[in-house]
Design a protein around this motif. Structure first.
Motif, PDB file in Angstrom:
ATOM      1  N   GLU A  27       0.863  -1.173   0.000  1.00  0.00           N
ATOM      2  CA  GLU A  27       0.000   0.000   0.000  1.00  0.00           C
ATOM      3  C   GLU A  27       0.905   1.231   0.000  1.00  0.00           C
ATOM      4  OE1 GLU A  27      -3.301   0.340  -0.117  1.00  0.00           O
ATOM      5  OE2 GLU A  27      -3.672  -1.815  -0.140  1.00  0.00           O
ATOM      6  N   ARG A  28       0.581   2.209  -0.811  1.00  0.00           N
ATOM      7  CA  ARG A  28       1.398   3.426  -0.915  1.00  0.00           C
ATOM      8  C   ARG A  28       1.602   4.082   0.454  1.00  0.00           C
ATOM      9  NH1 ARG A  28       2.797   6.313  -5.357  1.00  0.00           N
ATOM     10  NH2 ARG A  28       1.298   5.221  -6.645  1.00  0.00           N
ATOM     11  N   ALA A  29       0.570   4.086   1.290  1.00  0.00           N
ATOM     12  CA  ALA A  29       0.649   4.720   2.608  1.00  0.00           C
ATOM     13  C   ALA A  29       1.627   4.008   3.544  1.00  0.00           C
ATOM     14  CB  ALA A  29      -0.737   4.777   3.246  1.00  0.00           C
ATOM     15  N   ALA A  30       1.980   2.763   3.238  1.00  0.00           N
ATOM     16  CA  ALA A  30       2.879   1.980   4.089  1.00  0.00           C
ATOM     17  C   ALA A  30       4.350   2.151   3.706  1.00  0.00           C
ATOM     18  CB  ALA A  30       2.501   0.513   4.026  1.00  0.00           C
ATOM     19  N   VAL A  31       4.626   2.941   2.661  1.00  0.00           N
ATOM     20  CA  VAL A  31       5.989   3.060   2.141  1.00  0.00           C
ATOM     21  C   VAL A  31       6.506   4.481   2.289  1.00  0.00           C
ATOM     22  CG1 VAL A  31       7.407   2.875   0.044  1.00  0.00           C
ATOM     23  CG2 VAL A  31       5.614   1.191   0.498  1.00  0.00           C
ATOM     24  N   ARG A  32       7.753   4.574   2.749  1.00  0.00           N
ATOM     25  CA  ARG A  32       8.461   5.859   2.827  1.00  0.00           C
ATOM     26  C   ARG A  32       9.735   5.721   2.001  1.00  0.00           C
ATOM     27  NH1 ARG A  32       4.241   7.152   4.103  1.00  0.00           N
ATOM     28  NH2 ARG A  32       3.453   7.699   6.142  1.00  0.00           N
ATOM     29  N   ILE A  33       9.912   6.645   1.070  1.00  0.00           N
ATOM     30  CA  ILE A  33      11.128   6.677   0.261  1.00  0.00           C
ATOM     31  C   ILE A  33      11.786   8.024   0.505  1.00  0.00           C
ATOM     32  CG2 ILE A  33      12.100   6.580  -2.062  1.00  0.00           C
ATOM     33  CD1 ILE A  33       9.678   4.862  -2.872  1.00  0.00           C
ATOM     34  N   LYS A  34      13.023   7.989   0.980  1.00  0.00           N
ATOM     35  CA  LYS A  34      13.754   9.212   1.292  1.00  0.00           C
ATOM     36  C   LYS A  34      14.979   9.303   0.396  1.00  0.00           C
ATOM     37  CE  LYS A  34      12.374   9.362   6.113  1.00  0.00           C
ATOM     38  NZ  LYS A  34      12.831   9.364   7.509  1.00  0.00           N
ATOM     39  N   GLY A  35      15.285  10.517   0.008  1.00  0.00           N
ATOM     40  CA  GLY A  35      16.444  10.762  -0.842  1.00  0.00           C
ATOM     41  C   GLY A  35      16.006  11.456  -2.110  1.00  0.00           C
ATOM     42  N   ALA A  89      -2.589   4.954  -8.418  1.00  0.00           N
ATOM     43  CA  ALA A  89      -2.843   3.683  -7.728  1.00  0.00           C
ATOM     44  C   ALA A  89      -2.633   3.824  -6.227  1.00  0.00           C
ATOM     45  CB  ALA A  89      -1.930   2.604  -8.283  1.00  0.00           C
ATOM     46  N   ASP A  90      -3.265   2.934  -5.478  1.00  0.00           N
ATOM     47  CA  ASP A  90      -3.125   2.909  -4.019  1.00  0.00           C
ATOM     48  C   ASP A  90      -1.907   2.115  -3.574  1.00  0.00           C
ATOM     49  OD1 ASP A  90      -5.429   4.394  -3.684  1.00  0.00           O
ATOM     50  OD2 ASP A  90      -6.699   2.628  -3.505  1.00  0.00           O
ATOM     51  N   GLU A  91      -1.182   1.544  -4.530  1.00  0.00           N
ATOM     52  CA  GLU A  91      -0.024   0.739  -4.166  1.00  0.00           C
ATOM     53  C   GLU A  91       1.214   1.220  -4.926  1.00  0.00           C
ATOM     54  OE1 GLU A  91      -0.100  -3.139  -6.996  1.00  0.00           O
ATOM     55  OE2 GLU A  91      -1.611  -3.083  -5.422  1.00  0.00           O
ATOM     56  N   ILE A  92       2.362   0.789  -4.431  1.00  0.00           N
ATOM     57  CA  ILE A  92       3.632   1.061  -5.086  1.00  0.00           C
ATOM     58  C   ILE A  92       4.406  -0.247  -5.113  1.00  0.00           C
ATOM     59  CG2 ILE A  92       4.714   1.885  -2.947  1.00  0.00           C
ATOM     60  CD1 ILE A  92       6.294   3.880  -4.771  1.00  0.00           C
TER      61      ILE A  92
END
Length: 120
Positions: free
Chosen positions: A52-60, A90-93
């Protein structure tokens, strides 16, 4: 973390400038055999861990390539490592399995676009 895939999964690109953290159990782990994924990765197929997109953090400083209408491919502009595939609304990544520090925590259960696979 148990074999159910739950927990926080961390990872990074080859040079370490992009950091990924994904929480919980993935929605799907799958191999994609489409030509676009082959071109984006330089491999015979790409393996994605879908969250789920809300469950993912991408930093940089993530670079983005719009590979087709409505689709973004995230990668490190410094080392070139592919990081994720995402349909814009989409709601996912879909995170590339090789980004994760412990990719063996995930087992592919599906193959998509088999009509495009290189070998039969």
């Amino acid at each position: 973390m148990g074999n159910d895939g739950a927990g926080v999964h961390s990872g990074r690109c080859a040079c370490g400038k992009i950091h990924v953290a994904a929480s919980g159990k993935p929605k799907l782990v799958a191999n994609c055999h489409c030509k676009s994924c082959r071109k984006a990765t330089g491999a015979a197929f790409a393996t994605f861990v879908d969250f789920e997109r809300a469950a993912v953090r991408i930093k940089g400083d993530v670079s983005i390539f719009k590979s087709s209408p409505g689709v973004e491919r995230l990668f490190c502009g410094n080392c070139g490592s592919p990081v994720a595939y995402s349909e814009i609304n989409a709601d996912e990544i879909n995170i590339h399995i090789g980004v994760f520090d412990e990719p063996r925590a995930f087992q592919p259960t599906e193959d998509s676009n088999l009509e495009s696979r290189l070998w039969r």
